[in-house]
Structure formats: structure tokens, C-alpha cells
Design an enzyme around this catalytic site. Structure first.
Site, mmCIF file in Angstrom:
data_model
loop_
_atom_site.group_PDB
_atom_site.id
_atom_site.type_symbol
_atom_site.label_atom_id
_atom_site.label_comp_id
_atom_site.label_asym_id
_atom_site.label_seq_id
_atom_site.Cartn_x
_atom_site.Cartn_y
_atom_site.Cartn_z
ATOM 1 N N SER A 35 0.854 -1.185 0.000
ATOM 2 C CA SER A 35 0.000 0.000 0.000
ATOM 3 C C SER A 35 0.885 1.229 0.000
ATOM 4 O O SER A 35 2.027 1.182 0.471
ATOM 5 C CB SER A 35 -0.885 0.000 1.255
ATOM 6 O OG SER A 35 -1.550 1.244 1.411
ATOM 7 N N TYR A 68 -1.574 0.701 10.641
ATOM 8 C CA TYR A 68 -1.542 0.231 9.258
ATOM 9 C C TYR A 68 -0.233 0.636 8.594
ATOM 10 O O TYR A 68 0.366 -0.147 7.861
ATOM 11 C CB TYR A 68 -2.742 0.800 8.503
ATOM 12 C CG TYR A 68 -2.946 0.207 7.132
ATOM 13 C CD1 TYR A 68 -3.022 -1.174 6.939
ATOM 14 C CD2 TYR A 68 -3.095 1.029 6.012
ATOM 15 C CE1 TYR A 68 -3.219 -1.712 5.677
ATOM 16 C CE2 TYR A 68 -3.303 0.502 4.759
ATOM 17 C CZ TYR A 68 -3.369 -0.867 4.595
ATOM 18 O OH TYR A 68 -3.561 -1.399 3.335
#
Length: 257
Positions: free
Chosen positions: A143, A156
């Protein structure tokens, strides 16, 4: 640009794809099978996998990638079926959007388990098979959160930064074994479950995409993944960052209306 190899020019390619029950994983399974690949579709939800298998021709295999016994069973099944040359680690996700001051340990633990340790366990298990193949490929879906930190994203960010780092280390370690290691790092992707799972509320999840003109779709990212693993094997697309035009950077997202 180099054209991808097709099933008409090479023997059938065989991939293991995790996170296959929804979103980018499901779209990747569909994209590869449509292009002639044999695909082992891996996720925890057996019912969704059975439907995907019936519709796409993929081989469904229900497994939790963080569970050692499930990983061993998957490896055994793929080995018995003749092996695979490509491992595509898509399973992952985010949970919570708290600041570090309010961080929930269980959310961080879950993100580390699925994004980092799950990727580690699958990759470690399949590396001997990929080495023996002679032209193995590992693709990790990370990501843009693994490149740029942001408020409320600490957990995250930490998981995806770690996954990004381990992908780079793997590329260095396995080049001598002719294993190419690819990283695809999407920005904003409008999927069925990602924001909902992270925020736990449909209204909050909808706000993530509100006013964004044409966010990426799972199919957009799947097309990039398919291309990256289909070009001739001597080509390694080390890192691919893919964002919608409306997201010029992690912190710059154009919303209209």
C-alpha cells in the site's frame, strides 16, 4: 512496452493467490483465470471461494494464512497438484483509525499478523517450490501507506512499512535463485470491504470515497498485478505505485461536490 506472455506462447502458468474471497484478491483470480492461468484461490471464507471457483475455474482452498497448519495443508495440496511458479500475496487489511495515544493493541496485533506474518509464512513455505521451478515469482500487494505515514494510520503504516521492507529484503536474497520479487502498492481503491472492515461503520466507510471522482477499482489493480506477473520473467517490476488521478499524493485527494 514489453507485451505480456500469453498462454499461447508459454506453458500454462500457475499461481497461488491469497485474499481471494473479495476485493483485489478476487479480481486478480478472475483476471488471471480469464487469461489462461491455473489459480489456487486462497481465503478463509469457503463459501465465497466455492462461488468464485465455479464462476472462474479457479481451485478454491479455504485457509487462514496466519495459521501454520493451514499453510502446510495449502503447500501440500499445491505440491500434489503439480506445484506453482507464482505466489501472489494479497491478503491483508487495516483495522481502526486511532491515533497512537488511543491505539488499540488488538487492532495493531491483527494488522501485523495478517499483513506481515501471513505474508512471511506463505512466502517461506513456497520458496523451495519457487526456487525449484527456476523461474519463480513472488508479488506482494502492499500500500502507499507503506511509504508515507499519516495521522490515524500508525498501525496500518507500521504493518505496511514492514511488508514493504520485507519485500525489498526478499528481492535481494532470492535474485540468485532467479526469483523475481514484485511490489504493487495501491493508493485509494474502492472495494467492497476495506474501509468498512477498518472503520466498522458503513456511513464512515462511505465518507472515505465521498466526492472522489473515479477512485481505483479492484479490477484496475488486478490488471496491474496480472501485467506484472505476465511479462517475460527476466523483467522485474520492482515497485509499482498505482493511484487514481484524483489522488496526487497520499495527503492530496481531490474531492468534488
Amino acid at each position: 512496452m514489453i507485451a505480456p506472455e500469453t498462454s499461447s506462447t508459454v506453458s500454462q502458468k500457475i499461481a497461488v493467490v491469497t485474499g481471494a474471497s473479495t476485493g483485489i484478491g478476487e479480481a486478480t483470480v478472475r483476471a488471471l483465470t480469464a487469461d489462461g492461468w491455473k489459480v489456487f484461490a486462497v481465503a478463509r471464507r469457503a463459501e465465497r471461494l466455492e462461488t468464485l471457483g465455479a464462476e472462474s475455474g479457479a481451485v478454491p482452498f479455504a485457509a487462514d494464512i496466519t495459521n501454520d497448519d493451514d499453510v502446510a495443508a495449502l503447500l501440500s495440496a499445491v505440491t500434489e497438484a503439480g506445484g506453482a511458479d507464482t505466489l501472489i500475496n494479497i491478503a491483508g487489511g487495516a483495522r481502526g483509525a486511532d491515533t497512537l495515544a488511543n491505539a488499540q493493541t488488538e487492532d495493531w496485533d491483527w494488522m501485523y499478523q495478517v499483513n506481515v506474518l501471513g505474508t512471511l509464512k506463505l512466502t517461506r513455505a513456497f520458496l523451495p517450490m519457487l526456487r525449484a521451478n527456476g523461474e519463480g515469482t513472488v508479488l506482494n500487494l502492499t500500500s502507499t501507506a507503506g511509504f508515507t505515514a499519516y495521522e490515524g494510520g500508525g498501525g496500518y503504516n507500521a504493518a505496511k512499512f514492514a511488508q514493504h521492507a520485507m519485500t525489498g529484503a526478499l528481492r535481494l536474497e532470492e535474485a540468485e535463485n532467479n526469483i523475481r520479487v514484485i511490489e504493487v502498492a495501491p493508493g485509494l481503491v474502492h472495494t467492497e470491504e476495506f474501509a468498512l472492515n477498518r472503520l466498522g461503520d458503513a456511513t464512515a466507510a462511505a465518507k472515505v470515497y465521498a466526492g472522489v471522482e473515479k477512485p481505483l477499482t479492484p479490477e484496475d489493480v488486478a490488471d496491474v498485478v496480472k501485467y506484472a506477473v505476465s511479462v517475460p520473467h527476466h523483467i522485474n517490476l520492482d515497485e509499482i505505485i498505482v493511484r487514481p488521478v484524483a489522488q496526487a499524493a497520499t495527503h492530496k485527494l481531490i474531492r468534488k461536490g
